[in-house]
Design an enzyme around this catalytic site. Structure first.
Site, PDB file in Angstrom:
ATOM      1  N   LYS A   1      22.159 -29.369  27.672  1.00 44.39           N
ATOM      2  CA  LYS A   1      21.863 -30.411  28.655  1.00 44.39           C
ATOM      3  C   LYS A   1      21.531 -31.723  27.950  1.00 44.39           C
ATOM      4  O   LYS A   1      22.096 -32.776  28.274  1.00 44.39           O
ATOM      5  CB  LYS A   1      20.688 -29.986  29.550  1.00 44.39           C
ATOM      6  CG  LYS A   1      20.353 -31.011  30.629  1.00 44.39           C
ATOM      7  CD  LYS A   1      19.196 -30.554  31.504  1.00 44.39           C
ATOM      8  CE  LYS A   1      17.875 -30.716  30.791  1.00 44.39           C
ATOM      9  NZ  LYS A   1      16.713 -30.498  31.691  1.00 44.39           N
TER      10      LYS A   1
ATOM     11  N   ASP B   1      21.536 -30.014  35.052  1.00 40.18           N
ATOM     12  CA  ASP B   1      20.104 -29.809  35.277  1.00 40.18           C
ATOM     13  C   ASP B   1      19.927 -29.062  36.591  1.00 40.18           C
ATOM     14  O   ASP B   1      20.892 -28.575  37.180  1.00 40.18           O
ATOM     15  CB  ASP B   1      19.359 -31.150  35.283  1.00 40.18           C
ATOM     16  CG  ASP B   1      19.858 -32.072  36.387  1.00 40.18           C
ATOM     17  OD1 ASP B   1      20.761 -31.686  37.167  1.00 40.18           O
ATOM     18  OD2 ASP B   1      19.337 -33.200  36.486  1.00 40.18           O
TER      19      ASP B   1
END
Length: 211
Positions: free
Chosen positions: A121, A139
């Protein structure tokens, strides 16, 4: 309507809703952004932006972070939560960038994820926002919304990243992800999504659309 068609429709709506697609974390250089993203784990961006000014004022260069006392960093970032592991990661990241990458934050996911505390991420955000390369930041907002809209049917972040890279244009990925975060906060929240007033209803599987 195919997943790719639904994606293009969603991109258009999100562009109208959020013309300015920018990262909500404040930073003045790639390493500061890397630090801010690390601090944002299980912490709000707003809280991170309250903490980072003091951190960035004390540590102005990569060497400053490399030579920082762990306890000093911990004290500054304490309100971000998990401050012990985050402080250790920040110093470790700085040392790895200095020792392994000549003091330059890497421009690819494979190298970025070798840094302490950096997962896919974070790596995708750096690759997209700093270097303008193809990226999909997965996310909690992206996991929730991409499934609700029927763009994916899986909860694993890496699988979502791969699936979305197949249907989101490479030059739209970073902006699409930032807009999804804003949309998730304003409209498509986890507990009380505003489905009745959502401009995405024509393309959303959650409300029963089968187009």
């Amino acid at each position: 309507m195919t997943k790719k068609e639904r994606t293009f429709k969603a991109i258009g709506v999100l562009k109208q809703m959020y013309p300015e697609a920018i990262c909500s974390l404040n930073a003045s250089n790639p390493f500061e952004l890397l630090v801010a993203v690390r601090l944002s784990a299980q912490c709000t961006d707003a809280r991170v932006n309250l903490v980072t000014p003091a951190l960035f004022e004390k540590y102005k260069t990569l060497d400053d972070y490399c030579n920082a006392r762990l306890e000093d960093v911990e004290n500054i970032i304490k309100s971000c939560g998990f401050y012990k592991s985050k402080a250790s990661s920040i110093i470790g990241m700085a040392q790895a960038v200095r020792d392994n990458f000549g003091g330059i934050v890497p421009d690819n996911i494979e190298d970025l994820i070798t840094l302490p505390g950096v997962g896919r991420k974070t790596a995708n955000l750096i690759v997209g926002d700093v270097y303008g390369k193809e990226s999909i930041v997965v996310d909690t907002h992206m996991i929730r919304i991409s499934n609700r809209m029927g763009l994916v049917n899986v909860k694993d972040p890496h699988k979502i990243e791969i699936a979305l890279k197949r249907i989101v244009p490479a030059d739209e990925g970073a902006d699409f992800c930032h807009r999804i975060v804003l949309f998730g906060r304003d409209v498509c929240s986890a507990r009380k999504p505003k489905c009745d007033d959502c401009p995405m209803n024509d393309y959303c599987k959650k409300v029963g659309v089968k187009k």
